[in-house]
Design a protein around this motif. Structure first.
Motif, PDB file in Angstrom:
ATOM      1  N   VAL A 182      24.670  65.360  55.485  1.00 27.68           N
ATOM      2  CA  VAL A 182      25.108  66.064  56.697  1.00 27.68           C
ATOM      3  C   VAL A 182      23.935  66.884  57.207  1.00 27.68           C
ATOM      4  N   GLU A 183      23.824  66.961  58.522  1.00 31.03           N
ATOM      5  CA  GLU A 183      22.687  67.633  59.130  1.00 31.03           C
ATOM      6  C   GLU A 183      23.170  68.703  60.088  1.00 31.03           C
ATOM      7  N   CYS A 184      22.489  69.819  60.046  1.00 33.53           N
ATOM      8  CA  CYS A 184      22.845  70.949  60.908  1.00 33.53           C
ATOM      9  C   CYS A 184      22.312  70.702  62.315  1.00 33.53           C
ATOM     10  N   ASP A 185      23.154  70.932  63.311  1.00 35.74           N
ATOM     11  CA  ASP A 185      22.729  70.762  64.695  1.00 35.74           C
ATOM     12  C   ASP A 185      21.694  71.812  65.068  1.00 35.74           C
ATOM     13  N   GLU A 186      20.926  71.477  66.083  1.00 35.91           N
ATOM     14  CA  GLU A 186      19.922  72.416  66.556  1.00 35.91           C
ATOM     15  C   GLU A 186      20.594  73.669  67.093  1.00 35.91           C
ATOM     16  N   PHE A 187      20.008  74.795  66.797  1.00 35.70           N
ATOM     17  CA  PHE A 187      20.449  76.113  67.255  1.00 35.70           C
ATOM     18  C   PHE A 187      21.791  76.542  66.657  1.00 35.70           C
ATOM     19  N   GLU A 188      22.306  75.829  65.653  1.00 36.31           N
ATOM     20  CA  GLU A 188      23.536  76.248  64.990  1.00 36.31           C
ATOM     21  C   GLU A 188      23.198  77.178  63.839  1.00 36.31           C
TER      22      GLU A 188
END
Length: 754
Positions: free
Chosen positions: A401-407
């Motif tokens: 799983v990858e964290c979205d940008e600016f989250e």
């Protein structure tokens, strides 16, 4: 490409494949310096990002591997950019390590205005390099770098091995299975800021309390080691603990609260001037010196702000320079800016080699970035533990799983934990821990296990270490606690003045109602009623002590658990601080007003005996109130219990009903009634050696007669003499002693169950 504040990022590419970026900014911002954040995520592609800062007038490139200093522009312009060949893995790893780590030897510098205005610059630079090669093991490089830095700064660490915490549920007849709060939790916390995160009910605070030795060891299995040695008993005396809700004495100032901690916990070899100097140093370090002489505040007086209260709580622990500092939800109740400033202070303190362990629920990004080590819990199971900045790569590479940008990373972690927390196996239907299972199968878990096992094997056969002792003796602790109680009494009008006014007002009221009783036929009934009313008035004033231990229950638990003082010291300080000024000293004023206005026997000796009887009654009633207050944690429940016991004491006091008419199987309860002893003392004192022969004693019962002749005939056949008064005083004394002992036992019970 430009930032929100007008700073521009200029990407260029040379012929040999070297990537370069120039960030256009003013010379003023350049001189103030830029602080990079190595874990921010990018908002642009890797091709547009590399390393360096450019001024408007000088076109030199300044490397961003370290925060810039506030030195002269000449020093800045003398530096050159760091570049690498995209095909060279070794050079690329070197740059990534530099971009994603901080130098422990470099002096810390405050954030510059540029870093506050342009947080996206550091995201673009660091994250692009981290994402350039998906096969790069960022976790491994981070772990090695962080461990080496911590070991250089300090050898302090706390390790915990296979911690399980199980508590029973329901009553013994319900046969409910015990509830598992923590299940096989292991990890290590080194010098720095260590955060324990997880959803509500995941066991964060429980694990924190176990590490701080604040949980009942009957329900805990596993081992906690301090610097590789067994956690000593009374570890609370050598560590600091800041509770979630700031527990402070509201009637004292900031400096007085911290100074009391220093007086009780610093060694007696230090004189008061040295302790005061230490207090001033800590207050200055935490930035609350401007409110040092301001009251904390109560429900009736305005005090300091929430952030200042939190810093005061931290100051009370730091004044003893603990090697390990625990904090339970330190950002609770604070606005985002204040919360960040508090964590920033903790981050600065951790650079001195302290092990700071805190539980935190869902911090904002600026707080999360200050955490050196992170542990994620879900339903009492470890999901991840390791370097904080390596958590995102772990979720990406291991969990997919990858964290979205600016989250916000903290929001990202909790979202994933909440999604999988109630997941179940579709085949068996059993609730599992998918993320916990993946953690146990990961390479990082195996590395952690290889690090923890030798520590446990080495410490398991060690003898128990010497337990830290209280810094001061019981007499000194009682003295300082008594002084705090007196300050609280003088500064809190509700606690002191109202009680005195109540005694005086009730004395006047009793005197007005029974003013100057005569010698007529109904004089005996009137005088016995007046005596009973005087007894009852004093019992109402004693009832104000019901909140003595209830209101300070949280304060007592925290201070005793933190090694401020012994239970005995607190007990005697509260008894002397409440019993003498509020329960005994007002008695002469009440007695002088009521006795002479009612017109009881005008003899000094009888007046003194009347006052002494009220003294003995108040002391016994206070013992009852103290025991109820110590046994019950809620004021309303304590009030109900006191009313029920007061009615019981009145019924068996001998005024409303003759005890000869009470069923024999309950007559023994009269010996537990302090009303019986006091009423016998005061009535015999009033009627003895007088013409009022309306009363006689029979087995401790006061009997009333309708005629003088009947009373005289009955008295002639009884051994009615003054020594009965002293036996009743002895009964009151023994009853009071038993109640005070019961109060102390209840306080010990509070200590044992926390």
């Amino acid at each position: 490409m430009s930032t929100s504040e007008g700073h521009s990022v200029l990407p260029t590419t040379s012929e040999d494949g070297v990537l370069t970026v120039r960030i256009k900014t003013s010379k003023e911002d350049l001189n103030e310096g830029i602080e990079l954040d190595p874990i921010d995520r990018p908002s642009h592609s890797p091709e547009s990002i590399t390393e360096g800062v450019t001024g408007e007038e000088n076109d030199e490139i300044v490397p961003l591997a370290k925060p810039l200093t506030t030195d002269t522009p000449e020093k800045l312009t003398s530096q050159t950019s760091v570049t690498f060949d995209p095909e060279s893995t070794k050079e690329r790893d070197t740059v990534i390590a530099r971009m994603t780590s901080t130098d422990s030897s470099a002096p810390s510098t405050p954030k510059s205005p540029l870093s506050k205005r342009s947080p996206g610059i550091s995201r673009q630079i660091s994250s692009a390099l981290l994402r350039r090669d998906s096969n790069l093991s960022v976790q491994e490089s981070w772990r090695k770098k962080s461990a080496s830095v911590r070991l250089k700064s300090s050898n302090n660490f706390v390790s915990f091995h296979n911690i399980c915490y199980t508590v029973p549920q329901g009553y013994f007849w319900q046969h409910k299975p015990p509830k598992v709060i923590l299940n096989d939790v292991s990890g290590i916390m080194r010098a720095g800021v260590n955060a324990i995160m997880g959803p509500s009910g995941s066991g964060k605070s429980t694990l924190l309390d176990i590490l701080a030795d604040r949980k009942d060891r009957r329900w805990v299995t596993g081992h906690v080691l301090i610097n590789g040695e067994k956690q000593p008993h009374n570890f609370k005396c050598a560590s600091g603990y800041v509770v979630q809700d700031d527990i402070l004495t509201g009637t004292l100032t900031v400096k007085e609260n911290v100074y009391l901690s220093a007086l009780l916990r610093l060694p007696p070899e230090m004189d008061k001037d040295e302790k005061l100097e230490k207090v001033d140093e800590v207050i200055e370090e935490l930035g609350i010196s401007h409110v040092a002489d301001t009251l904390i505040g109560t429900a009736f007086t305005r005090g300091i702000s929430g952030g200042q209260r939190k810093r005061t709580s931290i100051a009370r622990e730091l004044v003893v320079s603990p090697g390990v500092l625990f904090l339970d939800e330190p950002t609770t109740g604070l606005d985002s800016t204040t919360a960040e400033s508090v964590i920033q202070i903790l981050h600065n303190l951790s650079k001195e080699g302290r092990v700071i362990i805190m539980s935190i629920h869902q911090p904002r990004y600026s707080i999360f970035r200050l955490c050196d080590h992170l542990m994620l819990l879900s339903r009492g199971v470890v999901v991840y533990t390791g370097v904080g900045r390596a958590t995102l790569p772990y979720f990406t590479n291991t969990l997919g799983v990858e964290c979205d940008e600016f989250e916000n990373p903290a929001d990202f972690f909790l979202d994933n934990l909440n999604e999988t927390e109630n997941a179940s196996d579709p085949e068996t239907g059993d609730i599992g821990h998918p993320l916990g299972n993946k953690w146990c199968d990961s390479e990082d878990y195996q590395i952690l296990t290889d690090e923890l096992n030798p520590l446990l094997d080495k410490a398991i056969d060690q003898p128990d270490g010497i337990a830290p002792k209280y810094a001061t003796n019981p007499l000194t602790q009682t003295y300082y606690l008594f002084g705090r109680g007196m300050k609280k009494l003088l500064r809190d009008p509700i606690a002191g003045v109202v009680v005195w006014l109540q005694n005086i007002a009730l004395g006047v009221f009793a005197g007005v109602i029974f003013y100057q009783l005569g010698d007529e036929e109904n004089a005996l009934l009137d005088r016995s009623g007046a005596i009973f009313f005087c007894m009852l008035c004093n019992l109402f004033t004693v009832a104000t002590s019901l909140g003595l231990f209830v209101n300070e229950r949280a304060l007592f638990i925290h201070e005793n658990s933190s090694g401020f003082y012994r239970v005995s010291s607190y007990f005697f300080s509260k008894i002397f601080g409440d019993l003498i000024p509020l329960r005994l000293l007002p008695v002469p004023f009440f007695s002088a007003i009521a006795y002479w206005m009612i017109g009881l026997q005008a003899e000094v000796g009888k007046f003194l005996l009347f006052m002494l009887g009220i003294f003995a009654q108040n002391m016994t009633a206070a013992g009852l109130v103290y025991s109820i207050s110590a046994a019950v944690g809620t004021f309303s429940v304590a009030q109900i219990i006191y009313i029920v016991l007061l009615v019981f004491a009145m019924i068996f006091g001998g005024f409303f009903v003759s005890l000869n008419t009470v069923p024999s199987w309950v007559t023994w309860l009269q010996w537990l009634s302090y009303f019986k002893y006091t009423y016998a003392i005061l009535l015999e004192n009033e009627l003895e050696n007088t013409e009022f022969t309306y009363c006689a004693r029979y087995n401790g019962t006061v009997c009333l007669f309708t005629t003088v002749e009947e009373g005289n005939d009955y008295l002639e056949n009884l051994n009615f003499h003054q020594y009965n008064i002293y036996w009743n005083f002895l009964g009151l004394g023994l009853l009071a002693l038993a109640l005070f002992i019961l109060t102390y036992i209840f306080l010990l019970r509070i200590k044992k169950t926390t």
